[in-house]
Design a protein around this motif. Structure first.
Motif, mmCIF file in Angstrom:
data_model
loop_
_atom_site.group_PDB
_atom_site.id
_atom_site.type_symbol
_atom_site.label_atom_id
_atom_site.label_comp_id
_atom_site.label_asym_id
_atom_site.label_seq_id
_atom_site.Cartn_x
_atom_site.Cartn_y
_atom_site.Cartn_z
ATOM 1 N N GLN A 1 10.028 1.760 1.929
ATOM 2 C CA GLN A 1 8.581 1.597 2.018
ATOM 3 C C GLN A 1 8.212 0.321 1.268
ATOM 4 O OE1 GLN A 1 8.211 5.541 0.204
ATOM 5 N NE2 GLN A 1 6.736 6.039 1.802
ATOM 6 N N VAL A 2 7.306 -0.452 1.832
ATOM 7 C CA VAL A 2 6.844 -1.678 1.187
ATOM 8 C C VAL A 2 5.327 -1.682 1.213
ATOM 9 C CG1 VAL A 2 8.926 -2.966 1.804
ATOM 10 C CG2 VAL A 2 6.937 -3.037 3.320
ATOM 11 N N ALA A 3 4.733 -2.422 0.259
ATOM 12 C CA ALA A 3 3.274 -2.436 0.178
ATOM 13 C C ALA A 3 2.798 -3.678 -0.546
ATOM 14 C CB ALA A 3 2.772 -1.184 -0.552
ATOM 15 N N ALA A 4 1.545 -4.025 -0.288
ATOM 16 C CA ALA A 4 0.799 -4.987 -1.099
ATOM 17 C C ALA A 4 -0.264 -4.189 -1.838
ATOM 18 C CB ALA A 4 0.157 -6.048 -0.219
ATOM 19 N N CYS A 5 -0.382 -4.429 -3.145
ATOM 20 C CA CYS A 5 -1.276 -3.647 -3.993
ATOM 21 C C CYS A 5 -2.167 -4.579 -4.813
ATOM 22 C CB CYS A 5 -0.477 -2.760 -4.956
ATOM 23 S SG CYS A 5 0.740 -1.684 -4.164
ATOM 24 N N ASP A 6 -3.304 -4.058 -5.255
ATOM 25 C CA ASP A 6 -4.141 -4.848 -6.153
ATOM 26 C C ASP A 6 -3.604 -4.737 -7.579
ATOM 27 O OD1 ASP A 6 -5.046 -2.457 -7.270
ATOM 28 O OD2 ASP A 6 -7.004 -2.519 -6.279
#
Length: 387
Positions: free
Chosen positions: A87-92
């Motif tokens: 799983q990959v993500a962009a987060c604040d």
């Protein structure tokens, strides 16, 4: 007198921790002069790390301006790479997931190919972000032991093998990269959720089996990063089956997800993966309940020694098989209470990860945020901007 070394990074830490929400608060806490506080706050405002709002009570005149950390001022990337899926993500900058994706990990064992897939998915996510949004770092977890100093995975024959993980992703994204084992990342995240618990074990039961150890309030990695590698402890009374690590008779051969899926196939019931097995067990399927409960017993036999040795207050069960918690924990409790001392288990809690517990990608984001928002990192960032 100002506290020595009170910098803009220190001030940001006070604001993030809600220890100071006005400039007057900063002066009171740090002893800095009005001019020094103004200088540091202006640096943070210019970089967008802090926002100010005219709120709050006042004894007269204009109300004080309140300062707040601005999580929208940048982005971090996260990659939680498992043995069967990633799983990959962009987060604040508080770890809220902005956009994410998932992909199946090929069974070929080619780590470079898997990392390349992760990088490509991350680039697609970055393309969805506003063009002015800065990416400050990347947190990565892998299903193997990690040399935390170099970012190299260490466990040849399992997980991703011996690979320079951090170097690969630094070359891809040119940002700071922090790498740790998947179970260590979860242990750090669970410790943040249980800050009052200084002694905690996180058991991950998924394709593989591992334990993250918080002892005395600190994550324990061991001399070579292999602390908690319980999946490859040899069992007595087993069938001496071959393990994916190249040895025989490991705990994983009796209780890991890959072994349980093989047992189902032997029963003439091939499954799509561990989520399906967990769903069957939750639904009361006799084969699934029996296999998961027996896996819990075998894991409990090994974990009992850790309970005696480390005396944790809480054992948190995470991973795909934790979604079949009732049969899994029934087996765990049976063996832990049978094989551990009464003193070690007198107040022991064994519980699943909560519904709001951080996911793997959220834990990876938190790991890199700890690094990039540290005082020294913020000071270096602001210094680079000035020059």
């Amino acid at each position: 007198m100002a506290t020595p070394g009170t910098t803009a990074g220190d001030v940001l830490g006070l604001i993030r921790g809600h220890k100071a929400v006005t400039r007057a608060d900063i002066r009171r806490v740090t002893g800095l002069s009005r001019t020094a506080v103004t200088l540091r706050v202006e640096q943070l405002l210019e970089h967008g790390l802090v926002a100010e709002r005219a709120e709050g009570g006042s004894t007269g005149g204009r109300p004080p301006t309140r300062l707040a950390f601005n999580p929208e001022s940048g982005t971090v990337l996260a990659a939680s790479i498992g043995a069967s899926r990633a799983q990959v993500a962009a987060c604040d900058l508080v770890g809220t997931v902005l956009t994410e994706s998932e992909f199946a990990v090929p069974s070929t064992g080619d780590a470079q190919a898997v990392f390349g897939m992760a990088a490509e998915h991350l680039r697609r996510l970055m393309a969805k972000l506003p063009p002015e949004q800065s990416v400050y770092g990347l947190g990565v977890s892998v299903p193997s032991a990690v040399d935390i100093a170099t970012g190299h995975s260490l466990a040849a024959g399992t997980g991703v093998g011996e690979v320079a993980v951090a170097e690969f992703f630094v070359e891809q994204f040119a940002v700071p990269v922090r790498v740790d084992s998947d179970v260590n990342v979860l242990a750090l995240a669970e410790h943040r959720r249980h800050p009052e618990v200084d002694d905690l074990l996180v058991l991950k039961t998924s394709t593989g089996i591992g334990a993250g150890i918080i002892a005395g309030g600190r994550l324990q990695r061991g001399a070579w990063g292999a602390a908690g590698d319980i999946g490859h402890i040899k069992l007595g009374g087993g069938d001496d089956r071959p393990c994916r690590c190249g040895d025989r008779g490991c705990l994983e051969t009796e209780a890991a997800g890959w072994a349980l899926l093989g047992r189902f196939t032997d029963l003439g019931r091939p499954l799509s993966g561990l989520p399906e097995l967990a769903e069957l067990a939750r639904g009361g399927d006799p084969d699934a309940v029996r296999l998961v409960r027996e896996a819990g017993r075998r894991i409990g036999e090994v974990l009992a020694a850790a309970v005696n040795l480390l005396n944790p207050a809480v054992v948190v069960v995470r991973g795909d098989l934790s979604h079949a918690f009732e049969p899994m924990v029934a087996g765990l409790r049976e063996r832990i209470y049978q094989y551990s001392s009464a003193l070690s288990t007198s107040n022991l809690r064994i519980e699943p990860g909560a519904d709001d517990a951080p996911t793997g990608i959220q834990a990876c984001a938190a790991m890199i945020l700890d690094r990039i928002l540290a005082t020294d990192a913020i000071n270096a960032l602001l210094d680079d901007v000035r020059h």
